[in-house]
Design a protein around this motif. Sequence first.
Motif, short mmCIF file in Angstrom:
data_model
loop_
_atom_site.label_atom_id
_atom_site.label_comp_id
_atom_site.label_asym_id
_atom_site.label_seq_id
_atom_site.Cartn_x
_atom_site.Cartn_y
_atom_site.Cartn_z
N ASN A 8 0.85 -1.18 0.00
CA ASN A 8 0.00 0.00 0.00
C ASN A 8 0.90 1.24 0.00
N THR A 9 0.86 1.99 -1.06
CA THR A 9 1.71 3.14 -1.18
C THR A 9 1.02 4.43 -0.76
N GLU A 10 -0.24 4.35 -0.47
CA GLU A 10 -0.95 5.54 -0.03
C GLU A 10 -0.50 5.91 1.38
N SER A 11 -0.17 7.17 1.57
CA SER A 11 0.26 7.59 2.90
C SER A 11 -0.96 7.98 3.72
N THR A 12 -0.93 7.53 4.92
CA THR A 12 -2.01 7.90 5.84
C THR A 12 -1.43 8.87 6.85
N ASP A 13 -2.21 9.81 7.28
CA ASP A 13 -1.76 10.77 8.27
C ASP A 13 -1.80 10.12 9.64
N ALA A 14 -0.64 9.91 10.20
CA ALA A 14 -0.54 9.32 11.54
C ALA A 14 -0.34 10.45 12.54
N GLU A 15 -1.15 10.47 13.56
CA GLU A 15 -1.05 11.50 14.58
C GLU A 15 -0.69 10.85 15.91
N LEU A 16 0.19 11.50 16.63
CA LEU A 16 0.55 11.04 17.96
C LEU A 16 -0.29 11.80 18.97
N ASP A 17 -0.79 11.07 19.96
CA ASP A 17 -1.56 11.70 21.03
C ASP A 17 -0.56 12.21 22.07
N MET A 18 -0.46 13.53 22.21
CA MET A 18 0.51 14.14 23.10
C MET A 18 -0.02 14.29 24.53
N THR A 19 -1.24 13.99 24.78
CA THR A 19 -1.83 14.18 26.10
C THR A 19 -1.10 13.42 27.20
N PRO A 20 -0.77 12.14 27.04
CA PRO A 20 -0.05 11.45 28.13
C PRO A 20 1.31 12.06 28.43
N MET A 21 2.02 12.52 27.39
CA MET A 21 3.31 13.13 27.63
C MET A 21 3.16 14.46 28.39
N LEU A 22 2.17 15.24 28.05
CA LEU A 22 1.93 16.49 28.77
C LEU A 22 1.53 16.23 30.21
N ASP A 23 0.76 15.18 30.44
CA ASP A 23 0.39 14.83 31.81
C ASP A 23 1.63 14.50 32.64
N VAL A 24 2.53 13.74 32.07
CA VAL A 24 3.76 13.38 32.78
C VAL A 24 4.60 14.62 33.05
N VAL A 25 4.71 15.51 32.10
CA VAL A 25 5.50 16.73 32.28
C VAL A 25 4.91 17.58 33.39
N PHE A 26 3.60 17.74 33.42
CA PHE A 26 2.97 18.56 34.47
C PHE A 26 3.10 17.89 35.84
N ILE A 27 3.02 16.60 35.89
CA ILE A 27 3.18 15.89 37.18
C ILE A 27 4.61 16.08 37.69
N LEU A 28 5.61 15.98 36.80
CA LEU A 28 6.99 16.22 37.22
C LEU A 28 7.20 17.66 37.66
N LEU A 29 6.61 18.61 36.95
CA LEU A 29 6.72 20.01 37.33
C LEU A 29 6.13 20.25 38.71
N ILE A 30 4.97 19.71 38.97
CA ILE A 30 4.34 19.86 40.29
C ILE A 30 5.19 19.20 41.36
N PHE A 31 5.75 18.04 41.09
CA PHE A 31 6.60 17.35 42.06
C PHE A 31 7.80 18.21 42.44
N PHE A 32 8.48 18.80 41.44
CA PHE A 32 9.66 19.60 41.74
C PHE A 32 9.31 20.90 42.46
N ILE A 33 8.18 21.47 42.16
CA ILE A 33 7.75 22.69 42.86
C ILE A 33 7.44 22.39 44.31
N VAL A 34 6.74 21.30 44.57
CA VAL A 34 6.34 20.95 45.93
C VAL A 34 7.54 20.54 46.78
N THR A 35 8.51 19.86 46.20
CA THR A 35 9.63 19.36 46.99
C THR A 35 10.80 20.33 47.07
N SER A 36 10.73 21.45 46.37
CA SER A 36 11.85 22.38 46.41
C SER A 36 11.89 23.13 47.74
N VAL A 37 13.09 23.49 48.13
CA VAL A 37 13.31 24.24 49.36
C VAL A 37 13.80 25.62 48.97
#
Length: 133
Positions: A8-37
Amino acid sequence: MSRRSRVNTESTDAELDMTPMLDVVFILLIFFIVTSVFVKEPGTEIFRPEAALTEGQKPSMLVAVTSADEIWVNRNVYELSQLRGVFEQMRQENPLAKAMIQGDAEAPIGTVLDVQELLMDMGIDVHVSTQEP
């Protein structure tokens, strides 16, 4: 006769769902803010008197008394009469607060003692900072 490819030579538009990666980034950001001194500084440079015995303290309130008889708390200069309100506000933020007075070697001892007495009257554990000789 035309030949058809099995691939099949027809190209299909493949999209990546970025929502899980953004969730992980925000969780890490919150973790570092809460634990910082955050380092608290009185706002002025103090040359402390020398003493033979010093203990490692980690106060949540830092008060500096300069040689010019200025009282610094949280990078602001206050009069002695204004300190009770400032300390009460800081005590509301942290009920188990401990204070450290950094008195300059040339600071008037009366001002340092007045600040110490005010803190002790409010029931706040207070120490006077010195440096090793």
